[in-house]
Scaffold this motif. Structure first.
Motif, PDB file in Angstrom:
ATOM      1  N   TRP A  78       0.814  -1.211   0.000  1.00  0.00           N
ATOM      2  CA  TRP A  78       0.000   0.000   0.000  1.00  0.00           C
ATOM      3  C   TRP A  78       0.852   1.267   0.000  1.00  0.00           C
ATOM      4  N   GLY A  79       2.061   1.172   0.502  1.00  0.00           N
ATOM      5  CA  GLY A  79       2.980   2.301   0.365  1.00  0.00           C
ATOM      6  C   GLY A  79       3.330   2.542  -1.096  1.00  0.00           C
ATOM      7  N   ALA A  80       3.520   1.452  -1.852  1.00  0.00           N
ATOM      8  CA  ALA A  80       3.794   1.571  -3.285  1.00  0.00           C
ATOM      9  C   ALA A  80       2.590   2.155  -4.027  1.00  0.00           C
ATOM     10  N   ILE A  81       1.383   1.785  -3.589  1.00  0.00           N
ATOM     11  CA  ILE A  81       0.174   2.329  -4.221  1.00  0.00           C
ATOM     12  C   ILE A  81       0.099   3.839  -4.013  1.00  0.00           C
ATOM     13  N   VAL A  82       0.466   4.315  -2.835  1.00  0.00           N
ATOM     14  CA  VAL A  82       0.490   5.764  -2.578  1.00  0.00           C
ATOM     15  C   VAL A  82       1.446   6.454  -3.549  1.00  0.00           C
ATOM     16  N   ASN A  83       2.654   5.931  -3.637  1.00  0.00           N
ATOM     17  CA  ASN A  83       3.662   6.552  -4.505  1.00  0.00           C
ATOM     18  C   ASN A  83       3.244   6.530  -5.969  1.00  0.00           C
ATOM     19  N   ASP A  84       2.735   5.388  -6.437  1.00  0.00           N
ATOM     20  CA  ASP A  84       2.366   5.264  -7.852  1.00  0.00           C
ATOM     21  C   ASP A  84       1.139   6.095  -8.191  1.00  0.00           C
ATOM     22  N   SER A  85       0.230   6.270  -7.229  1.00  0.00           N
ATOM     23  CA  SER A  85      -0.957   7.108  -7.479  1.00  0.00           C
ATOM     24  C   SER A  85      -0.548   8.561  -7.687  1.00  0.00           C
ATOM     25  N   ARG A  86       0.381   9.036  -6.867  1.00  0.00           N
ATOM     26  CA  ARG A  86       0.892  10.399  -7.063  1.00  0.00           C
ATOM     27  C   ARG A  86       1.597  10.518  -8.408  1.00  0.00           C
ATOM     28  N   THR A  87       2.415   9.515  -8.720  1.00  0.00           N
ATOM     29  CA  THR A  87       3.163   9.535  -9.983  1.00  0.00           C
ATOM     30  C   THR A  87       2.222   9.573 -11.173  1.00  0.00           C
ATOM     31  N   PHE A  88       1.141   8.804 -11.111  1.00  0.00           N
ATOM     32  CA  PHE A  88       0.189   8.733 -12.220  1.00  0.00           C
ATOM     33  C   PHE A  88      -0.413  10.101 -12.523  1.00  0.00           C
ATOM     34  N   VAL A  89      -0.845  10.815 -11.497  1.00  0.00           N
ATOM     35  CA  VAL A  89      -1.439  12.138 -11.708  1.00  0.00           C
ATOM     36  C   VAL A  89      -0.383  13.122 -12.221  1.00  0.00           C
ATOM     37  N   LEU A  90       0.810  13.060 -11.677  1.00  0.00           N
ATOM     38  CA  LEU A  90       1.879  13.951 -12.142  1.00  0.00           C
ATOM     39  C   LEU A  90       2.236  13.665 -13.598  1.00  0.00           C
ATOM     40  N   GLN A  91       2.253  12.396 -13.988  1.00  0.00           N
ATOM     41  CA  GLN A  91       2.532  12.050 -15.379  1.00  0.00           C
ATOM     42  C   GLN A  91       1.469  12.629 -16.305  1.00  0.00           C
ATOM     43  N   MET A  92       0.208  12.492 -15.920  1.00  0.00           N
ATOM     44  CA  MET A  92      -0.857  13.021 -16.773  1.00  0.00           C
ATOM     45  C   MET A  92      -0.759  14.542 -16.889  1.00  0.00           C
ATOM     46  N   GLN A  93      -0.473  15.196 -15.776  1.00  0.00           N
ATOM     47  CA  GLN A  93      -0.361  16.665 -15.828  1.00  0.00           C
ATOM     48  C   GLN A  93       0.838  17.105 -16.656  1.00  0.00           C
ATOM     49  N   ALA A  94       1.888  16.296 -16.683  1.00  0.00           N
ATOM     50  CA  ALA A  94       3.097  16.655 -17.435  1.00  0.00           C
ATOM     51  C   ALA A  94       2.959  16.357 -18.923  1.00  0.00           C
ATOM     52  N   PHE A  95       2.202  15.278 -19.259  1.00  0.00           N
ATOM     53  CA  PHE A  95       2.221  14.787 -20.638  1.00  0.00           C
ATOM     54  C   PHE A  95       0.979  15.142 -21.447  1.00  0.00           C
ATOM     55  N   ILE A  96      -0.181  15.244 -20.802  1.00  0.00           N
ATOM     56  CA  ILE A  96      -1.417  15.503 -21.546  1.00  0.00           C
ATOM     57  C   ILE A  96      -1.636  17.013 -21.589  1.00  0.00           C
ATOM     58  N   LYS A  97      -1.363  17.603 -22.731  1.00  0.00           N
ATOM     59  CA  LYS A  97      -1.381  19.065 -22.838  1.00  0.00           C
ATOM     60  C   LYS A  97      -2.418  19.589 -23.825  1.00  0.00           C
ATOM     61  N   SER A  98      -2.964  18.726 -24.673  1.00  0.00           N
ATOM     62  CA  SER A  98      -3.934  19.198 -25.657  1.00  0.00           C
ATOM     63  C   SER A  98      -5.213  18.392 -25.533  1.00  0.00           C
ATOM     64  N   GLY A  99      -6.216  18.719 -26.361  1.00  0.00           N
ATOM     65  CA  GLY A  99      -7.503  18.062 -26.231  1.00  0.00           C
ATOM     66  C   GLY A  99      -8.215  18.599 -24.997  1.00  0.00           C
ATOM     67  N   ASN A 100      -9.123  17.811 -24.461  1.00  0.00           N
ATOM     68  CA  ASN A 100      -9.852  18.210 -23.252  1.00  0.00           C
ATOM     69  C   ASN A 100      -9.050  17.760 -22.034  1.00  0.00           C
ATOM     70  N   ALA A 101      -7.840  18.324 -21.919  1.00  0.00           N
ATOM     71  CA  ALA A 101      -6.841  17.811 -20.974  1.00  0.00           C
ATOM     72  C   ALA A 101      -7.325  17.863 -19.532  1.00  0.00           C
ATOM     73  N   THR A 102      -7.819  19.012 -19.103  1.00  0.00           N
ATOM     74  CA  THR A 102      -8.191  19.178 -17.692  1.00  0.00           C
ATOM     75  C   THR A 102      -9.264  18.190 -17.281  1.00  0.00           C
ATOM     76  N   GLU A 103     -10.282  18.035 -18.145  1.00  0.00           N
ATOM     77  CA  GLU A 103     -11.393  17.129 -17.821  1.00  0.00           C
ATOM     78  C   GLU A 103     -10.934  15.673 -17.828  1.00  0.00           C
ATOM     79  N   ASP A 104     -10.085  15.324 -18.802  1.00  0.00           N
ATOM     80  CA  ASP A 104      -9.570  13.949 -18.873  1.00  0.00           C
ATOM     81  C   ASP A 104      -8.742  13.615 -17.633  1.00  0.00           C
ATOM     82  N   ILE A 105      -7.879  14.524 -17.255  1.00  0.00           N
ATOM     83  CA  ILE A 105      -7.014  14.291 -16.088  1.00  0.00           C
ATOM     84  C   ILE A 105      -7.852  14.133 -14.822  1.00  0.00           C
ATOM     85  N   LYS A 106      -8.850  15.007 -14.664  1.00  0.00           N
ATOM     86  CA  LYS A 106      -9.687  14.930 -13.468  1.00  0.00           C
ATOM     87  C   LYS A 106     -10.473  13.623 -13.426  1.00  0.00           C
ATOM     88  N   THR A 107     -11.019  13.226 -14.569  1.00  0.00           N
ATOM     89  CA  THR A 107     -11.799  11.977 -14.622  1.00  0.00           C
ATOM     90  C   THR A 107     -10.946  10.790 -14.217  1.00  0.00           C
TER      91      THR A 107
END
Length: 298
Positions: A78-107
Motif C-alpha cells: 500500500w505504500g507503493a500504491i500511494v507513490n504510484d498514485s501520485r506519480t500517475f497524476v503527475l505524469q498526466m499533468q506533465a504529458f497531456i497538454k492538448s484536447g480536453n486535458a483538464t477534464e480527462d485528467i480529473k476523470t
C-alpha cells in the motif's frame, strides 16, 4: 491498524477469554485429580514444563516473525500504491497538454481515488463500490456491473481512456509506454495484496501450537500438585495468557485484510491518496486525514 494509544483491557482479554476459561477448567480438574489420586499419578518434575515452555517460545517466535512479515509486506504494497498514485497524476499533468486535458485528467484521477477505496473494500470482503459514487460517473458504475473484480474494472477504464488519448495523437508512443508502466505497477500491487489475502497460513501450525500450550498447562498443573488451588489457578492463567496472547497477536497479523483493529489501515491510506490527488488537481473540497479517538484506525 492499532495506533499509539493505550489499549483497553477489554480488548486484550477478549482475545483470549475462551482459552482462559479452558485453562481454568483444566487447572481445577487436574487439581482435583492430584488431590484424590495423588499416589496413582506419576511424578512430574517442573523441568518438563520448563522444557515444553521453551519449545513453545521458539514456535511462537517463528510464527510471530512470519506473521509480521505478511503484515509488513501488505503495508509496503500500500505504500507503493500511494507513490504510484501520485506519480500517475503527475505524469498526466506533465504529458497531456492538448484536447480536453483538464477534464480527462480529473476523470482519471478521480477513478484512481475510487480504485484505492474499492481495492481496500474488496480485500476486506466488503461492498467494493461503497462510497465511490463521488469519484465515478454513472456510466462508469454501470459498466462495472459486469465485473466480478471491481478494482480491476476501474483500472481498465483508465487504461482504455489513456489508449484513446494516445490514438488521438495527444500523447506520443513513448509517453504512452511510460504511463502504461504505471498501470502495470498498479496491477502488480493489486495482485500482491490479493495473494496475501488469499494465501492461507497453515492451519495445522496453529492447531499444533494450541495443543502444545494446553499440554504445557496440564503438565505444569500436575507438577504443581500440593500447591493450594488459590495460588495454582492464577499462576496457570497468567503464564498461559502470555502464550495465548502472543499466539493470537500473530494470528491476527497474518491476515492484514480481515477488517480487524490489527489490519493494515487501507481506508486511512486511501484517504491520504485522495487528499494528495485533490491537492494536485487544485481542488477546494479536500477532506481531512482520518483520525480516531479509539485505539485503532481502519
Amino acid at each position: 491498524m492499532l495506533v499509539d494509544k493505550k489499549l483497553p483491557l477489554s480488548y486484550i482479554f477478549s482475545k483470549v477469554k475462551y482459552e482462559m476459561l479452558f485453562v481454568f477448567v483444566i487447572g481445577v480438574t487436574i487439581h482435583y485429580l492430584t488431590e484424590h489420586f495423588y499416589n496413582y499419578l506419576p511424578a512430574m518434575p517442573l523441568t518438563i514444563a520448563t522444557f515444553l515452555g521453551t519449545a513453545i517460545s521458539v514456535l511462537l517466535s517463528f510464527k510471530m516473525s512470519q506473521s509480521y512479515d505478511r503484515w509488513w509486506e501488505a503495508r509496503k504494497v500500500w505504500g507503493a500504491i500511494v507513490n504510484d498514485s501520485r506519480t500517475f497524476v503527475l505524469q498526466m499533468q506533465a504529458f497531456i497538454k492538448s484536447g480536453n486535458a483538464t477534464e480527462d485528467i480529473k476523470t482519471m484521477a478521480y477513478r484512481q481515488i475510487a480504485w484505492c477505496y474499492s481495492l481496500g473494500q474488496s480485500l476486506r470482503d466488503l461492498e467494493p463500490l461503497a462510497n465511490c459514487d463521488a469519484f465515478l460517473s454513472k456510466d462508469d458504475i454501470d459498466s462495472l456491473k459486469i465485473n466480478n473484480n471491481k478494482p480491476l474494472g476501474i483500472l481498465q477504464l483508465n487504461v482504455l481512456q489513456i489508449s484513446d488519448i494516445h490514438q488521438k495523437g495527444i500523447i506520443s508512443d513513448y509517453i504512452h509506454v511510460q504511463i502504461n508502466t504505471t498501470f502495470v505497477k498498479f496491477s502488480d500491487s493489486m495482485g500482491m495484496a490479493e495473494r496475501i489475502k488469499n494465501t492461507v497460513f497453515p492451519t495445522t501450525y496453529r492447531l499444533i501450537l494450541h495443543f502444545t500450550i494446553y499440554l504445557f498447562v496440564i503438565i505444569l498443573s500436575i507438577g504443581l500438585k500440593g500447591v493450594m488451588l488459590t495460588y495454582e489457578i492464577p499462576l496457570l492463567i497468567i503464564i498461559s495468557m502470555v502464550f495465548f496472547l502472543l499466539e493470537k497477536t500473530a494470528y491476527h497479523l497474518q491476515d492484514p485484510f480481515r477488517n480487524r483493529p490489527s489490519d493494515t489501515s487501507v481506508t486511512q491510506i486511501a484517504r491520504t491518496i485522495e487528499i494528495n490527488i485533490k491537492q494536485l488537481l487544485k481542488e477546494t473540497d479536500v477532506p481531512k486525514p482520518l483520525s480516531t479517538d479509539t485505539y485503532y484506525i481502519m
